[in-house]
Design an enzyme around this catalytic site. Structure first.
Site, PDB file in Angstrom:
ATOM      1  N   CYS A 258       0.798  -1.225   0.000  1.00 17.33           N
ATOM      2  CA  CYS A 258       0.000   0.000   0.000  1.00 17.33           C
ATOM      3  C   CYS A 258       0.830   1.275   0.000  1.00 17.33           C
ATOM      4  O   CYS A 258       0.273   2.374  -0.082  1.00 17.33           O
ATOM      5  CB  CYS A 258      -0.952  -0.008   1.195  1.00 17.33           C
ATOM      6  SG  CYS A 258      -1.978  -1.497   1.236  1.00 17.33           S
TER       7      CYS A 258
ATOM      8  N   HIS B 140      -2.567   8.007   5.878  1.00 15.04           N
ATOM      9  CA  HIS B 140      -2.867   6.677   5.352  1.00 15.04           C
ATOM     10  C   HIS B 140      -4.274   6.274   5.798  1.00 15.04           C
ATOM     11  O   HIS B 140      -5.113   5.935   4.978  1.00 15.04           O
ATOM     12  CB  HIS B 140      -1.818   5.686   5.846  1.00 15.04           C
ATOM     13  CG  HIS B 140      -1.860   4.369   5.168  1.00 15.04           C
ATOM     14  ND1 HIS B 140      -1.650   4.221   3.817  1.00 15.04           N
ATOM     15  CD2 HIS B 140      -2.089   3.110   5.648  1.00 15.04           C
ATOM     16  CE1 HIS B 140      -1.746   2.943   3.488  1.00 15.04           C
ATOM     17  NE2 HIS B 140      -2.020   2.244   4.586  1.00 15.04           N
TER      18      HIS B 140
ATOM     19  N   HIS C 281      -9.970   1.498   0.554  1.00 19.81           N
ATOM     20  CA  HIS C 281      -8.516   1.394   0.507  1.00 19.81           C
ATOM     21  C   HIS C 281      -8.088   0.854  -0.850  1.00 19.81           C
ATOM     22  O   HIS C 281      -8.219  -0.342  -1.125  1.00 19.81           O
ATOM     23  CB  HIS C 281      -8.044   0.474   1.634  1.00 19.81           C
ATOM     24  CG  HIS C 281      -6.564   0.445   1.823  1.00 19.81           C
ATOM     25  ND1 HIS C 281      -5.668   0.936   0.904  1.00 19.81           N
ATOM     26  CD2 HIS C 281      -5.810  -0.037   2.860  1.00 19.81           C
ATOM     27  CE1 HIS C 281      -4.446   0.763   1.347  1.00 19.81           C
ATOM     28  NE2 HIS C 281      -4.508   0.177   2.536  1.00 19.81           N
TER      29      HIS C 281
END
Length: 458
Positions: free
Chosen positions: A178, A313, A353
């Site tokens: 990620c 994040h 996400h």
């Protein structure tokens, strides 16, 4: 990256595709400014075992999987002939290659560059991507055997762009989970600074080829049981997977000014590091993130108290969010002369996400906030987590659309990402106040629009 910002790397073009039918920068900004929910049900055209997936919680030890995620409406659409690709090869191509192609084309157009005539420059291509298990296994013989090597290769997400567009500089796919997209931007900027290429495309693509990540996080009880991703919120229940693609055009500021390119922002500093030894690989490290943020701020030459917007994040997980918040507070928190603090948010609250593309979607959100002089809100921010002391930190969640006053004609922001691989990435940006009308020419018209309406499907 050098601390010398006399001729900084700048962003002069960008394009995006995101869930909820978002295909232009104007679409994206409208969705963010309106705090819109871009989530939707699982796609019904990918052959996923939905009945099994949605009943996982009936098995002891597995968490709830809701019929919810952030999925691209046009993930299966592609016009192969526009890009000189045969229909049979196009079907064998990972959709991440296909969507990245059309978004890269739009990013070039947005920068005022003709994608079909890029001249003789050494042009780099750095793309974040992770393998999402598209298509049959390589050992399975079918009509597309022979095209699978290039179609399924992760490196071809960048290689396909270089091949079709004629980019003859470095062509690299970055997979650090990620953190991939911010790491790709960092590497592209470093390559330009080091003279490895004249300018570069940098971006990321995430199109989910199989529901494997939903199975994995259901087993770990880390999926949002209510089908909503709630970064930094007290009632956050876990993360929620999504998709997205974004591409930037990076070059030196001197080159951009010589060619008359719009400058969306300067990349003043970027860094990547790893958590190292200690906790399990998937567990974030406050110490490593704080060390990285301080190094990035030092490279940028900007005092942390000048940062007014932070795109974090923020996955909505009980472990990750407090650890990240602690690092952010250590670096960007504390009292300020005007009594305010930086506004924090995460685009995952809108669209889930997007894994390898998550950081890039957040970075584009920051750039668009700079264009419009407003900080886009984060959904579900009315009830911040009580696992950190917000009053002491000075950080605030961006719960509503706020005007963003520049400091001497510039707006400063930071973007953060970290991944299950243990890699962390951070960037500090400066966005000069644009003199031309907001988003002039930034809705990506022209020939690239036709590439979103083909009939070759995944």
């Amino acid at each position: 990256m050098s601390t010398n910002n006399d001729d900084p790397i700048v962003i002069t073009g960008m394009a995006v595709e995101a869930p909820g039918g978002v295909e232009t920068l104007a679409d994206y900004w409208a969705a963010l400014a309106e705090s819109r929910d871009l989530l939707g049900p699982f796609p019904r055209d990918r052959g996923w075992p939905l009945e099994r997936l949605l009943s996982l919680s009936e098995t002891e030890g597995w968490g709830m999987v809701r019929d919810s995620g952030g999925f691209l409406d046009g993930a299966a659409d592609f016009d192969p002939q526009f890009f000189g690709i045969t229909p049979r090869e196009a079907v064998a191509m990972d959709p991440q290659q296909r969507v990245a192609l059309r978004v890269a084309w739009r990013a070039l157009e947005n920068a005022g560059i003709n994608p079909s005539d890029l001249g003789d420059d050494e042009i780099g291509c750095y793309m974040g991507a992770s393998n999402t298990e598209y298509g049959p296994h390589g050992a399975e013989v079918n009509d597309y055997t022979g095209y699978r090597a290039g179609g399924a290769a992760l490196g071809a997400v960048a290689g396909r762009l270089s091949n079709v567009l004629g980019l003859n500089g470095p062509s690299v796919v970055v997979d650090v989970a990620c953190a991939s997209s911010l790491a790709a931007v960092h590497m592209a900027a470093s390559a330009i600074r080091n003279g490895e290429c004249d300018w570069a495309l940098a971006g990321a693509a995430c199109v989910i080829g199989s529901p494997g990540a939903f199975f994995e996080f259901s087993k770990n009880n880390a999926l949002a049981a209510d089908g909503q991703c709630k970064p930094y919120a007290e009632d956050a229940q876990g993360t929620l997977w999504g998709e997205g693609v974004g591409v930037l055009v990076l070059e030196r500021e001197s080159r951009a000014r010589e060619l008359g390119h719009r400058i969306y922002g300067r990349l003043l500093g970027s860094r990547i590091n790893h958590n190292g030894k200690g906790a399990p690989i998937a567990v974030p490290s406050t110490e490593a993130q704080e060390r990285l943020m301080r190094a990035t701020v030092a490279a940028s030459g900007v005092a942390p108290e000048l940062i007014d917007m932070i795109e974090g994040h923020g996955t909505g997980t009980a472990v990750g969010d407090p650890l990240e918040l602690t690092a952010l507070q250590q670096v960007y928190g504390g009292p300020r002369p005007d009594g305010s603090g930086p506004l924090l948010g995460s685009v995952k609250s809108n669209l889930g996400h997007a894994q390898a593309a998550a950081g890039l979607l957040g970075l584009i959100k920051v750039l668009l906030s700079g264009v419009h002089g407003q900080i886009a809100p984060t959904r579900h921010a009315a009830n911040p987590t009580t696992r950190v002391d917000w009053n002491a930190s000075g950080l605030r969640l961006a719960s509503e659309l706020r005007d963003w006053a520049p400091r001497d004609g510039v707006r400063y922001a930071a973007v953060s990402s970290f991944g299950v691989s243990g890699t962390n990435a951070h960037a500090v940006l400066a966005m000069p106040v644009l003199q031309e009308p907001a988003l002039a020419g930034a809705t990506s018209g022209g020939a690239a629009e036709s590439s979103a309406e083909g009939n070759t499907h995944a």
